[in-house]
Design a protein around this motif. Structure first.
Motif, short mmCIF file in Angstrom:
data_model
loop_
_atom_site.label_atom_id
_atom_site.label_comp_id
_atom_site.label_asym_id
_atom_site.label_seq_id
_atom_site.Cartn_x
_atom_site.Cartn_y
_atom_site.Cartn_z
N ARG A 157 0.84 -1.20 0.00
CA ARG A 157 0.00 0.00 0.00
C ARG A 157 0.88 1.26 0.00
NH1 ARG A 157 -2.63 -1.29 3.99
NH2 ARG A 157 -4.40 -2.24 2.92
N ARG A 158 1.92 1.24 0.82
CA ARG A 158 2.82 2.40 0.87
C ARG A 158 3.55 2.59 -0.46
NH1 ARG A 158 3.34 0.54 6.32
NH2 ARG A 158 5.08 -0.83 5.80
N LEU A 159 3.98 1.48 -1.07
CA LEU A 159 4.71 1.60 -2.34
C LEU A 159 3.79 2.06 -3.46
CD1 LEU A 159 6.90 -1.59 -1.95
CD2 LEU A 159 7.73 0.77 -2.02
N ALA A 160 2.54 1.63 -3.45
CA ALA A 160 1.59 2.13 -4.45
C ALA A 160 1.39 3.63 -4.28
CB ALA A 160 0.26 1.39 -4.31
N GLN A 161 1.32 4.09 -3.03
CA GLN A 161 1.18 5.52 -2.78
C GLN A 161 2.42 6.28 -3.23
OE1 GLN A 161 0.42 5.35 1.42
NE2 GLN A 161 -1.79 5.00 1.18
N PHE B 237 0.87 -3.35 -9.93
CA PHE B 237 1.56 -4.45 -9.26
C PHE B 237 1.34 -4.40 -7.75
CE2 PHE B 237 5.21 -6.16 -6.97
CZ PHE B 237 5.25 -7.45 -7.45
N TYR B 238 1.54 -3.25 -7.15
CA TYR B 238 1.40 -3.15 -5.69
C TYR B 238 -0.07 -3.09 -5.27
CZ TYR B 238 6.41 -2.74 -5.38
OH TYR B 238 7.76 -3.01 -5.46
N ASP B 239 -0.93 -2.49 -6.09
CA ASP B 239 -2.35 -2.52 -5.78
C ASP B 239 -2.86 -3.96 -5.72
OD1 ASP B 239 -2.69 0.22 -5.54
OD2 ASP B 239 -3.24 0.50 -7.65
#
Length: 344
Positions: A256-260, A274-276
């Protein structure tokens, strides 16, 4: 976003070329793989080397890679060459001894270890790459992170499959169910390794398998080598399950943090997907792994509790080593890679 860093085009299914040596041990092994007939290092020399160092970690990585996609021009029969397997065994002994010494508590309480994973720390403890990237990460840092993680994510789930024939009943059925999702639930375009390749392309990186091996630091190689070590040895099946549980449990908040972070940096939808995907999928996988994979394995083989705890703890240990390496470089404004990427 950027023009990909490409070399001579080759098929996506092609094996990568051999990497550059990082010391006398890896140099000898790479010479043998290249067909030069060089003498291999002795077991004593291998065991005396730094277990976390570039030389031993590259040696392990290339010998493990013979069981995955191999290398262009390397005789495929070398996968089971007795002399190379002897060198690998010595390197594995050194690496596993270091992991047990530095990363394992020797504990046997699986429930306690799993509970600790599920307790998300409040705020950033200073070792979290995903917290840093969400809060202040720059595009060039996100690209470096993707290049480093490509060593694993372009073969995502492959090391975990080796444990399937070593399980039975509940544990096996649940493990296969989770892996089915990792491999796209029957759709090639949704295979998680392909989603990561799409992320790399979106970030202007070369998505070919093995492209950034030479650039990756030893700490990144170690995280992948640990999976191969646990997966290739039946006696370490409990440790592989512990590692797998750690990945699935800790993935949703980090993803979640990486998608943000990617959204903040202006990355495209393919990079964000990918991260979502991991936020949703791994939240479900977490429950399946905890209750069915771990629960089923302990029901069948309660004596593996200490190995499951070991897998959990050493995964955290190696991830922290990698995170500290990345953050130390980035906080000084320099590349964390052995060969910096061209900045967009």
């Amino acid at each position: 976003m950027t023009t990909p860093d490409t070399a001579t085009p080759r098929s996506p299914a092609a094996s990568p070329g051999l990497p550059r040596a990082r010391g006398p041990l890896s140099e000898s092994v790479l010479a043998v793989l290249a067909g030069d007939g060089a003498p291999l290092p002795g077991a004593d020399a291998v065991r005396r080397s730094d277990p976390y160092g570039d030389d031993l970690q590259l040696l392990l990585y290339v010998l493990y890679e013979l069981h995955y996609r191999g290398f262009a021009g390397v005789d495929e029969r070398l996968e089971w060459d007795p002399a190379l397997l002897g060198v690998r065994a010595a390197a594995e002994d050194a690496f596993l001894d270091a992991l047990r010494r530095d990363g394992g508590s020797g504990g046997r309480d699986v429930a306690e270890a799993v509970d600790a994973l599920q307790l998300e720390p409040v705020g950033d403890h200073g070792h979290s790459v995903s917290h840093h990237l969400r809060r202040e990460g720059e595009l060039w840092q996100l690209r470096e992170y993707a290049a480093v993680r490509s060593l694993y994510h372009l073969k995502e789930a492959d090391p975990h499959l080796w444990v399937v024939p070593r399980l039975r009943g509940r544990a096996k059925a649940a493990m296969v169910a989770v892996e089915f999702d990792e491999f796209g639930a029957g759709r090639a375009e949704n295979v998680h390794a392909q989603l990561f390749a799409d992320l790399m392309t979106d970030l202007g990186l070369d998505a070919r398998y093995g492209r950034y091996l030479d650039a990756a630091p030893a700490q990144a190689l170690a995280t992948v080598n640990m999976m191969s070590l646990f997966g290739l040895h039946r006696r370490l099946r409990g440790a592989l399950v512990g590692h797998f549980a750690t990945v699935e449990i800790t993935s949703p908040p980090g993803s979640r943090r990486l998608a943000q972070a990617l959204r903040r940096a202006g990355a495209g939808p393919a990079a964000q997907r990918f991260y979502d995907e991991h936020v949703e999928a791994d939240a479900v996988h977490e429950q399946v792994v905890c209750h069915e994979v771990i629960g089923g394995l302990l029901e069948d083989e309660p004596g593996l509790a200490a190995d499951i705890v070991l897998g959990i703890e050493v995964t955290g240990h190696l991830e922290e080593l990698l995170g500290d390496h990345l953050l130390a470089a980035w906080r000084e404004g320099r590349s964390a890679l052995r060969t910096p990427l061209a900045r967009p």
